[in-house]
Motif scaffolding. Structure first.
Motif, PDB file in Angstrom:
ATOM      1  N   GLN A 254      -1.091  -9.261   7.759  1.00  0.00           N
ATOM      2  CA  GLN A 254      -0.538 -10.062   8.850  1.00  0.00           C
ATOM      3  C   GLN A 254       0.560 -10.957   8.307  1.00  0.00           C
ATOM      4  O   GLN A 254       0.379 -11.675   7.325  1.00  0.00           O
ATOM      5  CB  GLN A 254      -1.612 -10.929   9.497  1.00  0.00           C
ATOM      6  CG  GLN A 254      -1.045 -11.799  10.612  1.00  0.00           C
ATOM      7  CD  GLN A 254      -2.111 -12.587  11.324  1.00  0.00           C
ATOM      8  OE1 GLN A 254      -3.088 -12.023  11.781  1.00  0.00           O
ATOM      9  NE2 GLN A 254      -1.930 -13.894  11.416  1.00  0.00           N
ATOM     10  N   CYS A 255       1.698 -10.904   8.970  1.00  0.00           N
ATOM     11  CA  CYS A 255       2.839 -11.749   8.631  1.00  0.00           C
ATOM     12  C   CYS A 255       3.191 -12.564   9.870  1.00  0.00           C
ATOM     13  O   CYS A 255       3.115 -12.069  10.983  1.00  0.00           O
ATOM     14  CB  CYS A 255       4.040 -10.905   8.220  1.00  0.00           C
ATOM     15  SG  CYS A 255       3.716  -9.838   6.807  1.00  0.00           S
ATOM     16  N   GLU A 256       3.597 -13.777   9.648  1.00  0.00           N
ATOM     17  CA  GLU A 256       3.913 -14.686  10.742  1.00  0.00           C
ATOM     18  C   GLU A 256       5.231 -15.369  10.431  1.00  0.00           C
ATOM     19  O   GLU A 256       5.522 -15.691   9.282  1.00  0.00           O
ATOM     20  CB  GLU A 256       2.791 -15.715  10.841  1.00  0.00           C
ATOM     21  CG  GLU A 256       2.982 -16.810  11.826  1.00  0.00           C
ATOM     22  CD  GLU A 256       1.786 -17.767  11.828  1.00  0.00           C
ATOM     23  OE1 GLU A 256       1.501 -18.297  12.906  1.00  0.00           O
ATOM     24  OE2 GLU A 256       1.160 -17.991  10.777  1.00  0.00           O
TER      25      GLU A 256
ATOM     26  N   VAL B 235      12.951  -1.751  11.645  1.00  0.00           N
ATOM     27  CA  VAL B 235      12.466  -1.879  10.268  1.00  0.00           C
ATOM     28  C   VAL B 235      10.973  -1.569  10.169  1.00  0.00           C
ATOM     29  O   VAL B 235      10.512  -1.012   9.180  1.00  0.00           O
ATOM     30  CB  VAL B 235      12.772  -3.297   9.726  1.00  0.00           C
ATOM     31  CG1 VAL B 235      12.174  -3.504   8.336  1.00  0.00           C
ATOM     32  CG2 VAL B 235      14.280  -3.529   9.689  1.00  0.00           C
ATOM     33  N   PHE B 236      10.226  -1.916  11.207  1.00  0.00           N
ATOM     34  CA  PHE B 236       8.768  -1.729  11.203  1.00  0.00           C
ATOM     35  C   PHE B 236       8.340  -0.919  12.424  1.00  0.00           C
ATOM     36  O   PHE B 236       7.730  -1.460  13.352  1.00  0.00           O
ATOM     37  CB  PHE B 236       8.058  -3.083  11.192  1.00  0.00           C
ATOM     38  CG  PHE B 236       8.536  -4.011  10.127  1.00  0.00           C
ATOM     39  CD1 PHE B 236       8.250  -3.776   8.795  1.00  0.00           C
ATOM     40  CD2 PHE B 236       9.295  -5.125  10.459  1.00  0.00           C
ATOM     41  CE1 PHE B 236       8.705  -4.628   7.806  1.00  0.00           C
ATOM     42  CE2 PHE B 236       9.754  -5.995   9.486  1.00  0.00           C
ATOM     43  CZ  PHE B 236       9.461  -5.738   8.155  1.00  0.00           C
ATOM     44  N   PRO B 237       8.653   0.366  12.467  1.00  0.00           N
ATOM     45  CA  PRO B 237       8.274   1.162  13.646  1.00  0.00           C
ATOM     46  C   PRO B 237       6.754   1.222  13.799  1.00  0.00           C
ATOM     47  O   PRO B 237       6.029   1.348  12.820  1.00  0.00           O
ATOM     48  CB  PRO B 237       8.870   2.532  13.365  1.00  0.00           C
ATOM     49  CG  PRO B 237       9.073   2.582  11.892  1.00  0.00           C
ATOM     50  CD  PRO B 237       9.295   1.165  11.436  1.00  0.00           C
ATOM     51  N   ALA B 238       6.300   1.121  15.038  1.00  0.00           N
ATOM     52  CA  ALA B 238       4.856   1.090  15.304  1.00  0.00           C
ATOM     53  C   ALA B 238       4.211   2.454  15.142  1.00  0.00           C
ATOM     54  O   ALA B 238       3.054   2.553  14.789  1.00  0.00           O
ATOM     55  CB  ALA B 238       4.591   0.557  16.712  1.00  0.00           C
ATOM     56  N   GLY B 239       4.952   3.522  15.408  1.00  0.00           N
ATOM     57  CA  GLY B 239       4.361   4.849  15.302  1.00  0.00           C
ATOM     58  C   GLY B 239       3.194   5.004  16.246  1.00  0.00           C
ATOM     59  O   GLY B 239       3.225   4.537  17.376  1.00  0.00           O
TER      60      GLY B 239
ATOM     61  N   LEU C 286       3.343 -10.036  12.929  1.00  0.00           N
ATOM     62  CA  LEU C 286       3.549  -8.622  12.650  1.00  0.00           C
ATOM     63  C   LEU C 286       2.446  -8.140  11.722  1.00  0.00           C
ATOM     64  O   LEU C 286       2.022  -8.873  10.825  1.00  0.00           O
ATOM     65  CB  LEU C 286       4.888  -8.384  11.938  1.00  0.00           C
ATOM     66  CG  LEU C 286       6.151  -8.353  12.773  1.00  0.00           C
ATOM     67  CD1 LEU C 286       6.525  -9.724  13.244  1.00  0.00           C
ATOM     68  CD2 LEU C 286       7.262  -7.750  11.980  1.00  0.00           C
ATOM     69  N   ALA C 287       1.996  -6.938  11.939  1.00  0.00           N
ATOM     70  CA  ALA C 287       1.067  -6.274  11.021  1.00  0.00           C
ATOM     71  C   ALA C 287       1.877  -5.173  10.342  1.00  0.00           C
ATOM     72  O   ALA C 287       2.275  -4.204  10.990  1.00  0.00           O
ATOM     73  CB  ALA C 287      -0.117  -5.698  11.774  1.00  0.00           C
TER      74      ALA C 287
ATOM     75  N   LYS D  93       6.093  -3.288   2.535  1.00  0.00           N
ATOM     76  CA  LYS D  93       7.235  -3.613   3.400  1.00  0.00           C
ATOM     77  C   LYS D  93       7.442  -5.126   3.584  1.00  0.00           C
ATOM     78  O   LYS D  93       8.337  -5.537   4.309  1.00  0.00           O
ATOM     79  CB  LYS D  93       7.053  -2.963   4.774  1.00  0.00           C
ATOM     80  CG  LYS D  93       6.901  -1.457   4.767  1.00  0.00           C
ATOM     81  CD  LYS D  93       8.193  -0.727   4.774  1.00  0.00           C
ATOM     82  CE  LYS D  93       8.843  -0.752   6.115  1.00  0.00           C
ATOM     83  NZ  LYS D  93      10.128  -0.086   6.150  1.00  0.00           N
ATOM     84  N   VAL D  94       6.634  -5.934   2.903  1.00  0.00           N
ATOM     85  CA  VAL D  94       6.735  -7.383   3.071  1.00  0.00           C
ATOM     86  C   VAL D  94       8.116  -7.894   2.667  1.00  0.00           C
ATOM     87  O   VAL D  94       8.675  -8.778   3.321  1.00  0.00           O
ATOM     88  CB  VAL D  94       5.606  -8.103   2.294  1.00  0.00           C
ATOM     89  CG1 VAL D  94       5.852  -9.594   2.187  1.00  0.00           C
ATOM     90  CG2 VAL D  94       4.260  -7.843   2.973  1.00  0.00           C
TER      91      VAL D  94
END
Length: 125
Positions: free
Chosen positions: A7-9, A38-42, A78-79, A84-85
């Protein structure tokens, strides 16, 4: 085994730092588009990206010995996969320029960083 997500905030103040005016809608759209690029959910769905529409009150100290400055921000969660952080840090450098901020508050697994940017980091969009 499924990839483990962290988890990123981060927070984006609702006004520019230089003139305290609201950001243009295009800046918010560019941020959402860049997060999704950058962070596709898929297949995992929308739970990988959350933007709170309720504003979060806060304050910061611009200079020592001066009173704190109150502000309001949008909160993003974001998860993302741990490898990828650093991509989030790069995205926030562009966001700092786009949103006219000295630094962007970012927390990953409880660790906080104030991400700063230079012109060379570019802009969103």
């Amino acid at each position: 085994m499924d990839e483990r997500l962290v988890q990123c905030e981060f927070f984006v103040p609702i006004v520019r730092n230089s003139d305290k005016k609201p950001h243009q809608p295009s800046a918010w759209i560019a941020l959402g588009n860049e997060i999704r690029r950058v962070f596709p959910a898929g297949h995992s769905g929308p739970e990988t990206f959350y933007r709170g529409d309720s504003l979060v009150p806060g304050e910061y100290e611009d200079r020592p010995q001066e009173p704190p400055i109150s502000d309001e921000s949008r909160r993003y969660l974001l998860a993302i996969s741990e490898p990828k952080v650093d991509d989030l840090r790069q995205l926030l450098r562009k966001a700092a320029n786009t949103f006219d901020q000295k630094a962007m508050y970012r927390a990953v697994k409880g660790y906080v960083e104030f991400v700063t940017a230079t012109e060379a980091d570019g802009y969103l969009g």
